[in-house]
Design an enzyme around this catalytic site. Structure first.
Site, short mmCIF file in Angstrom:
data_model
loop_
_atom_site.label_atom_id
_atom_site.label_comp_id
_atom_site.label_asym_id
_atom_site.label_seq_id
_atom_site.Cartn_x
_atom_site.Cartn_y
_atom_site.Cartn_z
N ASP A 1 0.86 -1.40 0.03
CA ASP A 1 -0.24 0.08 -0.46
C ASP A 1 0.83 1.19 0.02
O ASP A 1 1.96 1.66 1.34
CB ASP A 1 -1.17 -0.20 0.96
CG ASP A 1 -1.70 0.80 1.76
OD1 ASP A 1 -2.30 1.41 2.67
OD2 ASP A 1 -1.66 1.36 0.24
N ASP B 1 -2.42 5.38 -4.95
CA ASP B 1 -2.65 5.02 -3.73
C ASP B 1 -2.86 2.93 -4.45
O ASP B 1 -4.01 3.29 -4.09
CB ASP B 1 -3.46 5.65 -2.87
CG ASP B 1 -3.35 4.66 -2.01
OD1 ASP B 1 -5.18 5.25 -1.38
OD2 ASP B 1 -3.16 3.54 -1.77
C1 LIG Z 1 -3.38 8.03 7.15
C2 LIG Z 1 -2.87 7.16 7.65
C3 LIG Z 1 -3.81 6.01 8.53
C4 LIG Z 1 -1.73 6.57 6.89
O1 LIG Z 1 -3.74 6.43 6.03
C5 LIG Z 1 -3.69 5.11 5.91
O2 LIG Z 1 -2.65 4.82 5.80
N1 LIG Z 1 -4.29 4.81 3.82
C6 LIG Z 1 -3.89 4.80 3.64
C7 LIG Z 1 -4.33 4.39 2.37
N2 LIG Z 1 -4.03 3.08 1.36
C8 LIG Z 1 -5.51 2.67 1.04
C9 LIG Z 1 -5.73 2.10 2.83
C10 LIG Z 1 -6.92 0.98 2.86
O3 LIG Z 1 -8.37 1.74 2.38
N3 LIG Z 1 -7.06 -0.12 3.02
C11 LIG Z 1 -8.49 -0.67 3.19
C12 LIG Z 1 -8.88 -1.38 2.39
C13 LIG Z 1 -8.82 -0.62 1.09
C14 LIG Z 1 -9.41 -1.85 0.03
C15 LIG Z 1 -10.25 -2.80 0.28
C16 LIG Z 1 -10.10 -3.44 1.27
CL1 LIG Z 1 -10.92 -4.91 1.27
C17 LIG Z 1 -9.82 -2.51 2.14
CL2 LIG Z 1 -10.05 -3.28 3.76
C18 LIG Z 1 -6.12 -0.85 3.54
C19 LIG Z 1 -5.66 -1.77 2.38
C20 LIG Z 1 -5.15 -0.91 2.29
C21 LIG Z 1 -5.71 3.07 3.65
#
Ligand SMILES: CC(C)(C)OC(=O)N[C@@H]1CNC[C@H](C(=O)N(Cc2cccc(Cl)c2Cl)C2CC2)C1
Length: 338
Positions: free
Chosen positions: A38, A224
């Site tokens: 990520d 991202d």
């Molecule tokens: C401010 C800070 C905390 C650094 O922000 C972040 O970390 N921001 C992250 C930025 N990249 C995406 C991250 C996110 O949303 N998820 C959840 C997710 C994404 C897609 C599909 C699913 Cl199922 C899920 Cl659970 C994590 C998987 C990486 C949050």
């Protein structure tokens, strides 16, 4: 096989074009985890064997058991990360992490509580942040920084390929130290990061067809790899979706499937280049019982200052444009994905 630059590429699994994850191992003997690489975050966390029995999201995923690792080093500092979409709490531990065939001694978080939303939908176990150290919670040195300091990479870059068609194998690929020419055509165009410490660039225009609707004076966009879709400020996305005739319902924007072919391309102007997405790129056809549903992979998201307002270009964009993240030159390279 080796992409010809000294590191073994990590094949990724593509789950419904919305989650792309690959294998790492932690500890000796190796405990295997599926993680999202990520670029929007900078910490490594995996579910802990000490997860609370009430955390469903924890119990449906692989969990790290420090008592079974000979290379485990105790830390115990508290950890919590607040995503826009959920939260992770736990404590820090240290162990040997294997990524792309490279071992690093890494401080990471054992998650003892994962918010049900959104992690019950996650097919991956944890997250391996590929962001800059500045965004790391608790000031922990991120994995890629630990790898760079070993001087084993030919270039201080990493590259990401996301497939578009879930049936295609591999579903994607992460290369540490270079790029994989098997997955892009033509040359790279580079965009410098907007400020040090974030995989964020300046978009100089967002257009529908040939009409630029916003950002002509420049706006910020995070590239991202951990986000599924493309998000933008609510006012802009609402207008954008209205312009293409998409309707908003509880699960996002949808269009009538038989109008998809007529949809205009959506273009992001960055670093002197136009990056267009056709309806093939930004519409997900989801066959359902009551007939096909055509989901537009744009979402309105108002990220509060100081981070926002900001666009987030996630998997939808990366699947079309093979992306090289260059830490040496603080720039991002895009090439047409093959
Ligand atoms: C401010 C800070 C905390 C650094 O922000 C972040 O970390 N921001 C992250 C930025 N990249 C995406 C991250 C996110 O949303 N998820 C959840 C997710 C994404 C897609 C599909 C699913 Cl199922 C899920 Cl659970 C994590 C998987 C990486 C949050």
């Amino acid at each position: 096989g080796d992409a010809g630059n000294g590191t073994v590429p990590t094949p990724l699994t593509n789950y419904l074009d919305t989650q792309y994850f690959g294998e790492i191992s932690i500890g000796f003997p190796a405990q295997i985890f599926n993680v999202v690489f990520d670029t929007g975050s900078a910490n490594l966390w995996v579910p802990s064997q000490r997860c609370s029995p009430f955390s469903t999201a924890c119990f449906t995923h692989s969990r790290y058991d420090s008592s079974k690792s000979q290379s485990y080093v105790e830390n115990g500092t508290g950890f919590s990360i607040q995503y826009a979409s959920g939260s992770v709490r736990g404590f820090l531990s240290e162990d040997v992490v294997m990524v792309g065939g490279i071992p690093v001694v890494q401080v990471f978080a054992e998650a003892t509580s994962l918010s049900a939303m959104p992690f019950i939908f996650a097919k991956f176990d944890g997250v391996l942040g590929m962001g800059y150290p500045d965004t790391a919670v608790d000031g922990i040195t991120p994995v890629f920084d630990r790898i760079m300091s070993q001087q084993v990479l030919e270039e201080e870059v990493f590259s990401v390929y996301y497939s578009r068609d879930p049936q295609r194998s591999p579903g994607g690929e992460l290369v540490l130290g270079g790029t994989d020419p098997n997955y892009y055509t033509g040359s790279f165009n580079y965009v410098h990061t907007r400020e040090l410490g974030k995989w964020e660039v300046t978009v100089k225009g967002v257009a529908v067809g040939r009409k630029t609707l916003f950002c002509s004076e420049g706006c910020a966009a995070v590239i991202d790899t951990g986000s599924s879709y493309i998000t933008g400020p609510a006012s802009s996305v609402t207008l954008l979706m209205k312009t293409i005739g998409a309707q908003l319902d509880e699960s996002g924007y949808k269009v009538n499937c038989d109008s998809v072919k007529a949809l205009p391309s959506l273009t992001f102007h960055m670093g002197g280049q136009e990056y267009s997405l056709t309806q093939e790129d930004y519409v997900l056809w989801q066959p359902q019982i009551q007939g096909d549903v055509c989901v537009v992979t744009f979402r309105a998201l108002d990220v509060p200052p100081p981070t926002g307002p900001v666009w987030i270009l996630g998997a939808t964009f990366i699947a079309r444009y093979y992306t090289e993240f260059d830490r040496r030159n603080n720039r991002i390279g895009f090439a047409t994905a093959a």
